[in-house]
Scaffold this motif. Structure first.
Motif, PDB file in Angstrom:
ATOM      1  N   ILE A  50       0.841  -1.209   0.000  1.00 32.80           N
ATOM      2  CA  ILE A  50       0.000   0.000   0.000  1.00 32.80           C
ATOM      3  C   ILE A  50       0.875   1.258   0.000  1.00 32.80           C
ATOM      4  CG2 ILE A  50      -2.042  -1.068   1.023  1.00 32.80           C
ATOM      5  CD1 ILE A  50      -1.175   0.323   3.704  1.00 32.80           C
ATOM      6  N   GLU A  51       2.107   1.077  -0.446  1.00 33.51           N
ATOM      7  CA  GLU A  51       3.041   2.196  -0.548  1.00 33.51           C
ATOM      8  C   GLU A  51       2.534   3.186  -1.595  1.00 33.51           C
ATOM      9  OE1 GLU A  51       7.486   1.029  -0.151  1.00 33.51           O
ATOM     10  OE2 GLU A  51       7.200   1.830  -2.160  1.00 33.51           O
ATOM     11  N   ILE A  52       2.542   4.472  -1.266  1.00 34.23           N
ATOM     12  CA  ILE A  52       2.175   5.501  -2.247  1.00 34.23           C
ATOM     13  C   ILE A  52       3.365   6.442  -2.391  1.00 34.23           C
ATOM     14  CG2 ILE A  52       0.583   7.401  -2.812  1.00 34.23           C
ATOM     15  CD1 ILE A  52      -1.539   5.986  -1.115  1.00 34.23           C
ATOM     16  N   ALA A  53       3.869   6.534  -3.606  1.00 32.96           N
ATOM     17  CA  ALA A  53       5.031   7.390  -3.917  1.00 32.96           C
ATOM     18  C   ALA A  53       6.179   7.139  -2.934  1.00 32.96           C
ATOM     19  CB  ALA A  53       4.622   8.855  -3.905  1.00 32.96           C
ATOM     20  N   GLY A  54       6.422   5.879  -2.631  1.00 33.96           N
ATOM     21  CA  GLY A  54       7.542   5.509  -1.764  1.00 33.96           C
ATOM     22  C   GLY A  54       7.264   5.683  -0.279  1.00 33.96           C
ATOM     23  N   ALA A  55       6.090   6.197   0.070  1.00 31.47           N
ATOM     24  CA  ALA A  55       5.772   6.412   1.494  1.00 31.47           C
ATOM     25  C   ALA A  55       4.797   5.353   1.983  1.00 31.47           C
ATOM     26  CB  ALA A  55       5.167   7.790   1.688  1.00 31.47           C
ATOM     27  N   LYS A  56       5.054   4.890   3.205  1.00 33.00           N
ATOM     28  CA  LYS A  56       4.097   3.952   3.831  1.00 33.00           C
ATOM     29  C   LYS A  56       3.829   4.444   5.253  1.00 33.00           C
ATOM     30  CE  LYS A  56       7.951   0.808   4.417  1.00 33.00           C
ATOM     31  NZ  LYS A  56       8.483  -0.492   4.287  1.00 33.00           N
ATOM     32  N   PRO A  57       2.627   4.213   5.751  1.00 32.76           N
ATOM     33  CA  PRO A  57       2.297   4.735   7.086  1.00 32.76           C
ATOM     34  C   PRO A  57       3.085   4.036   8.185  1.00 32.76           C
ATOM     35  CG  PRO A  57       0.529   3.349   6.263  1.00 32.76           C
ATOM     36  CD  PRO A  57       1.492   3.494   5.142  1.00 32.76           C
ATOM     37  N   ASP A  58       3.446   4.791   9.214  1.00 36.57           N
ATOM     38  CA  ASP A  58       4.165   4.220  10.351  1.00 36.57           C
ATOM     39  C   ASP A  58       3.124   3.779  11.379  1.00 36.57           C
ATOM     40  OD1 ASP A  58       5.864   3.542  12.382  1.00 36.57           O
ATOM     41  OD2 ASP A  58       7.223   5.232  12.049  1.00 36.57           O
ATOM     42  N   LEU A  59       2.624   2.563  11.217  1.00 34.63           N
ATOM     43  CA  LEU A  59       1.521   2.072  12.056  1.00 34.63           C
ATOM     44  C   LEU A  59       1.928   1.907  13.516  1.00 34.63           C
ATOM     45  CD1 LEU A  59      -0.148  -0.677   9.834  1.00 34.63           C
ATOM     46  CD2 LEU A  59      -0.698   1.727   9.997  1.00 34.63           C
ATOM     47  N   ILE A  60       3.175   1.509  13.742  1.00 33.70           N
ATOM     48  CA  ILE A  60       3.603   1.241  15.121  1.00 33.70           C
ATOM     49  C   ILE A  60       3.658   2.555  15.902  1.00 33.70           C
ATOM     50  CG2 ILE A  60       5.513   0.358  16.537  1.00 33.70           C
ATOM     51  CD1 ILE A  60       5.990  -1.559  14.024  1.00 33.70           C
TER      52      ILE A  60
END
Lengths: 170, 259
Positions: A27-37
């Protein structure tokens, strides 16, 4: 202050770790992924106070240090500090306000990523990293993405664990 | 009284009979018959619709069952089709790996990616092969498209791969066109940067970057990626190039560990 069972807290963290290690890349968008932790640690810090914020940050950071290829203490230090700081700041703000929650998530991602950058640059003595480029291309997109993800997640958690202000204070 | 009634009935029956004979006569094309035909058509039309409706709903329950059955079958077939598509894609990928494995001179261990790094800072992969399968520490990990990284931790049944995009990664590389050397370092934003490029070098976007083979880790001439951008940091005596990796490292599913 609200209360949640430790079993629930650590179950959420385990799920966040599993998602991070398996499907988050898809679910990476433009190289960014959410920091869920970090997002989960901030949630616990806001609603459960500095002690739980620090504890969950410490445990999640330690687990991250054990599972990652990074300098051992860096994640523990950053997540524990983020949990503690978010809880202290939210104590002085209206924590039930959605704007406060999302602002805290956004700022926590920005500050923790920047702190990680400076610690890594100092420890590895690597002068090839450009903070401005890193902040613009990585930190801001990650912070926006994490904040966007935190909106439905926080609403769900608040409903699930009944973390609403009781009538008695009115 | 009774006789009179019976006479009237008889006369009426005869009139009706004559009338029926009269209007049914094919040779007679009379207007009364046509009028009756028209009016009966108007009267019969709604009854026809009702009859059709009754005819349509009579087997409704059996149709419903059949519909449900067919729907279930469609769902099952759709699921099977999706599974088949997945297997087909996996098959294509494995075929590419197999062809690539045949074309290279060194021995490799094909492995599947089973996990990733839990932090946003590091870029590592966990694979399903370990020392028991012959995976060794500090050996190159490649894919048919290019270099992936190197093995940094080896367990008995799984290993950790440090991707070339990790900030701790360093790889000796060359620009294929002019053999200009440099070091490829990972960046915190998940990109790669080739540093220590001589100032007078004519490296340009689109140039292919390959491994130099100077260390013991990476074999020579493996494709790493393509130069996307060239620049110079202020105050430094060398140029740098941002390199786009040949392999999409965030979507990797299978890799090859060199031995």
């Amino acid at each position: 202050m609200y209360k949640m069972k430790r079993l629930h807290i650590y179950s959420i963290l385990v799920v966040a770790f599993l998602i991070h290690m398996t499907v988050l890349n898809y679910i990476e968008i433009a190289g960014a992924k959410p920091d869920l932790i970090l997002m989960c640690v901030i949630f616990f810090a806001i609603f459960l106070g500095p002690a739980i914020g620090f504890e969950t940050g410490l445990v999640a950071g330690l687990a991250q240090d054990l599972l990652t290829f990074d300098y051992f203490w860096v994640n523990t230090f950053i997540l524990a500090s983020a949990g503690l700081a978010a809880a202290i700041v939210s104590d002085n703000l209206f924590r039930e306000s959605r704007a406060t929650q999302f602002l805290l998530v956004f700022l926590s991602v920005c500050l923790s990523s920047s702190l990680h950058f400076f610690i890594f640059s100092a420890v590895s003595k690597n002068s090839n990293f450009n903070f401005y480029g890193f902040f613009l291309n990585s930190v801001i997109p990650t912070a926006i993405y994490t904040t966007a993800v935190s909106i439905p997640v926080f609403i769900r958690f608040i409903d699930m664990f009944k973390l609403r202000e009781q009538d008695e204070f009115l | 009284m009774h006789n009179r009634k019976s006479h009237i009935l008889k006369v009426a029956a005869i009139i009706i009979l004559l009338f029926v004979v009269f209007i049914n006569s094919k040779s007679l094309n009379n207007p009364i018959r046509l009028k009756l035909l028209d009016s009966s058509g108007i009267l019969l039309e709604p009854f026809k619709a009702v009859a059709d409706f009754i005819h349509a709903i009579t087997p409704y329950s059996s149709l419903q069952k059949e519909n449900e059955l067919l729907r279930n079958r469609i769902n099952l077939l759709s699921r099977k089709l999706e599974e088949a598509k997945g297997i087909y894609i996996e098959n294509q990928r494995l075929k590419v790996i197999l062809d690539f494995k045949k074309s290279i001179s060194y021995t490799v261990v094909p492995s599947q990616v089973i996990g990733r790094d839990p932090s946003n800072w590091s870029n590592t992969l966990i694979i399903d092969k370990g020392s028991i399968n012959g995976v060794e520490q500090n050996k190159a990990v490649i894919s048919p498209r290019g270099v992936v990284g190197r093995v940094v931790e080896v367990g008995r049944y799984s290993s950790r791969i440090l991707l070339i995009t990790d900030p701790s990664s360093k790889v000796g590389v060359l620009v294929q066109r002019n053999r200009q050397g440099g070091i490829l370092v990972g960046m915190p934003d998940g990109k790669c940067k080739m540093i220590y490029i001589a100032l007078d070098s004519d490296v340009m976007p689109g140039d292919k970057v390959i491994t130099a083979g100077s260390g013991a880790v990476f074999p020579k001439d493996l494709l790493v990626g393509q130069v996307a951008q060239v620049g110079k940091e202020p105050g430094l005596l060398y140029k740098y190039a941002i390199v786009k990796t040949a392999e999409d490292l965030s979507r990797l599913e299978e890799v090859l560990c060199t031995k």
